[in-house]
Design a protein around this motif. Structure first.
Motif, PDB file in Angstrom:
ATOM      1  N   UNK A   1       9.898  10.036  -8.860  1.00  0.00           N
ATOM      2  CA  UNK A   1       8.840  10.299  -9.827  1.00  0.00           C
ATOM      3  C   UNK A   1       8.722   9.213 -10.903  1.00  0.00           C
ATOM      4  N   UNK A   2       9.665   8.271 -10.945  1.00  0.00           N
ATOM      5  CA  UNK A   2       9.589   7.184 -11.932  1.00  0.00           C
ATOM      6  C   UNK A   2       8.755   6.000 -11.426  1.00  0.00           C
ATOM      7  N   UNK A   3       8.333   6.044 -10.181  1.00  0.00           N
ATOM      8  CA  UNK A   3       7.605   4.916  -9.590  1.00  0.00           C
ATOM      9  C   UNK A   3       6.322   4.592 -10.362  1.00  0.00           C
ATOM     10  N   UNK A   4       6.148   3.297 -10.639  1.00  0.00           N
ATOM     11  CA  UNK A   4       4.912   2.827 -11.278  1.00  0.00           C
ATOM     12  C   UNK A   4       4.104   1.939 -10.338  1.00  0.00           C
ATOM     13  N   UNK A   5       4.774   1.316  -9.381  1.00  0.00           N
ATOM     14  CA  UNK A   5       4.095   0.399  -8.457  1.00  0.00           C
ATOM     15  C   UNK A   5       4.552   0.669  -7.029  1.00  0.00           C
ATOM     16  N   UNK A   6       3.592   0.901  -6.137  1.00  0.00           N
ATOM     17  CA  UNK A   6       3.892   1.136  -4.727  1.00  0.00           C
ATOM     18  C   UNK A   6       3.052   0.198  -3.872  1.00  0.00           C
ATOM     19  N   UNK A   7       3.730  -0.593  -3.057  1.00  0.00           N
ATOM     20  CA  UNK A   7       3.066  -1.474  -2.104  1.00  0.00           C
ATOM     21  C   UNK A   7       3.568  -1.099  -0.711  1.00  0.00           C
ATOM     22  N   UNK A   8       2.743  -0.384   0.041  1.00  0.00           N
ATOM     23  CA  UNK A   8       3.159   0.094   1.361  1.00  0.00           C
ATOM     24  C   UNK A   8       2.149  -0.275   2.433  1.00  0.00           C
ATOM     25  N   UNK A   9       1.432  -1.351   2.217  1.00  0.00           N
ATOM     26  CA  UNK A   9       0.419  -1.789   3.164  1.00  0.00           C
ATOM     27  C   UNK A   9       1.010  -2.320   4.461  1.00  0.00           C
ATOM     28  N   UNK A  10       0.161  -2.387   5.490  1.00  0.00           N
ATOM     29  CA  UNK A  10       0.543  -2.954   6.786  1.00  0.00           C
ATOM     30  C   UNK A  10       1.729  -2.211   7.407  1.00  0.00           C
ATOM     31  N   UNK A  11       1.571  -0.891   7.467  1.00  0.00           N
ATOM     32  CA  UNK A  11       2.530  -0.039   8.156  1.00  0.00           C
ATOM     33  C   UNK A  11       1.762   0.844   9.139  1.00  0.00           C
ATOM     34  N   UNK A  12       2.314   2.009   9.450  1.00  0.00           N
ATOM     35  CA  UNK A  12       1.654   2.917  10.393  1.00  0.00           C
ATOM     36  C   UNK A  12       1.510   4.316   9.794  1.00  0.00           C
TER      37      UNK A  12
ATOM     38  N   UNK B   1       3.874  11.455  -8.084  1.00  0.00           N
ATOM     39  CA  UNK B   1       4.101  10.157  -8.723  1.00  0.00           C
ATOM     40  C   UNK B   1       3.090   9.936  -9.851  1.00  0.00           C
ATOM     41  N   UNK B   2       3.200  10.747 -10.873  1.00  0.00           N
ATOM     42  CA  UNK B   2       2.215  10.727 -11.951  1.00  0.00           C
ATOM     43  C   UNK B   2       2.339   9.506 -12.869  1.00  0.00           C
ATOM     44  N   UNK B   3       3.427   8.737 -12.722  1.00  0.00           N
ATOM     45  CA  UNK B   3       3.588   7.509 -13.510  1.00  0.00           C
ATOM     46  C   UNK B   3       2.994   6.298 -12.805  1.00  0.00           C
ATOM     47  N   UNK B   4       2.421   6.530 -11.644  1.00  0.00           N
ATOM     48  CA  UNK B   4       1.920   5.432 -10.820  1.00  0.00           C
ATOM     49  C   UNK B   4       0.820   4.650 -11.536  1.00  0.00           C
ATOM     50  N   UNK B   5       0.982   3.310 -11.554  1.00  0.00           N
ATOM     51  CA  UNK B   5       0.014   2.419 -12.197  1.00  0.00           C
ATOM     52  C   UNK B   5      -0.776   1.643 -11.149  1.00  0.00           C
ATOM     53  N   UNK B   6      -0.090   1.190 -10.115  1.00  0.00           N
ATOM     54  CA  UNK B   6      -0.756   0.401  -9.073  1.00  0.00           C
ATOM     55  C   UNK B   6      -0.337   0.894  -7.697  1.00  0.00           C
TER      56      UNK B   6
END
Length: 268
Positions: A121-132, A141-146
């Motif tokens: 829940x502390x995540x601010x940035x998630x990059x999970x592109x190019x997967x399946x 993930x309410x702290x998510x910025x990007x």
């Protein structure tokens, strides 16, 4: 004249009792702290060998000499990141749930089918592109910025609870719907090459740029003409909703499929 010594004795006894109570409390606190620090290790499986190899580089103390992962080790619980496993041929991030303080995750360019980040829940940035990935739940993930989840197989995105989100990149999926709330600080959405039916950003007053080219011929985009600055759409959908024409007539920057400027137009 004899002095009465009993009040003094009573006071001394009271002082002794208070002192004993105070010392007992301190010992109890120390004992509790020691127990907390010496909690027995809780072992957990890390099924993906490549992910396990990476974890050994960032939290080496969380592994025993025979390779067991201690999920409640202090180095795991306190690790804030970043965690970058980009392009490491990983198929599962099972075990990431123990990294509760993690703030930045980059797991792009892998073969991940499922991503459970509900405990992070502390995540601010998630990059999970190019997967399946076919689904992605970021409701916790309410702290998510990007968020960048481009080039997956995602069909819907629910971002109503992500009130701190400023930038969304989700191009090249199978997205039919993006659920947005007010999202008061959302400034950029990049969602071309999807199957969006309706996208309503009229309540997103901080939105500066929206790119939703290469979707369906009947895609309906609803904007706030007074707030948006730049809009990229396919020329043939410009009359699918009146807010697009109002946006253009108000001097908004309107661009077409190949980023060409769309001139003033009349809708029949």
């Amino acid at each position: 004249m004899k002095k009465n010594i009993f009040p003094a004795l009573k006071n001394n006894k009271l002082l002794i009792r208070i002192t004993i109570l105070f010392v007992t409390l301190i010992i109890s606190c120390i004992s509790y702290s020691c127990l907390k620090k010496n909690d027995p290790p809780v072992y957990a499986e890390i099924p993906d060998a490549n992910f396990k190899t990476y974890l050994k580089t960032i939290v080496p103390l969380a592994f025993t000499s025979d390779g067991k992962f201690i999920s409640n080790h202090s180095s795991v619980i306190s690790y804030g990141g970043p965690m970058s496993v980009r392009g490491k041929k990983i198929s599962s991030l099972s075990g990431i749930e123990y990294f509760s303080a993690l703030r930045k995750l980059d797991c792009s360019n892998n073969v991940i089918v499922k991503l459970d980040i509900s405990k992070n829940i502390a995540l601010t940035d998630i990059y999970c592109g190019y997967n399946k990935l076919s689904t992605l739940d970021v409701s916790k993930n309410t702290n998510l910025v990007e968020l960048n989840c481009s080039k997956n197989q995602i069909t819907t995105l629910d971002l109503i609870k992500n009130v701190n989100l400023t930038e969304l990149l989700c191009f090249g999926n199978h997205i039919k719907a993006i659920r947005l709330g007010d999202n008061p600080v959302l400034q950029k959405i990049y969602c071309p090459y999807n199957q969006i039916v309706i996208l309503d950003v009229s309540k997103n007053n901080a939105l500066v740029e929206l790119n939703c080219k290469e979707n369906l011929q009947n895609t309906v985009i609803i904007v706030n003409p007074e707030k948006l600055s730049r809009l990229y759409i396919d020329d043939f959908i410009k009359c699918n909703h009146p807010s697009i024409k109002v946006f253009k007539d108000n001097g908004g920057e309107l661009y077409g499929t190949y980023s060409e400027v769309i001139s003033s137009f009349v809708c029949q």
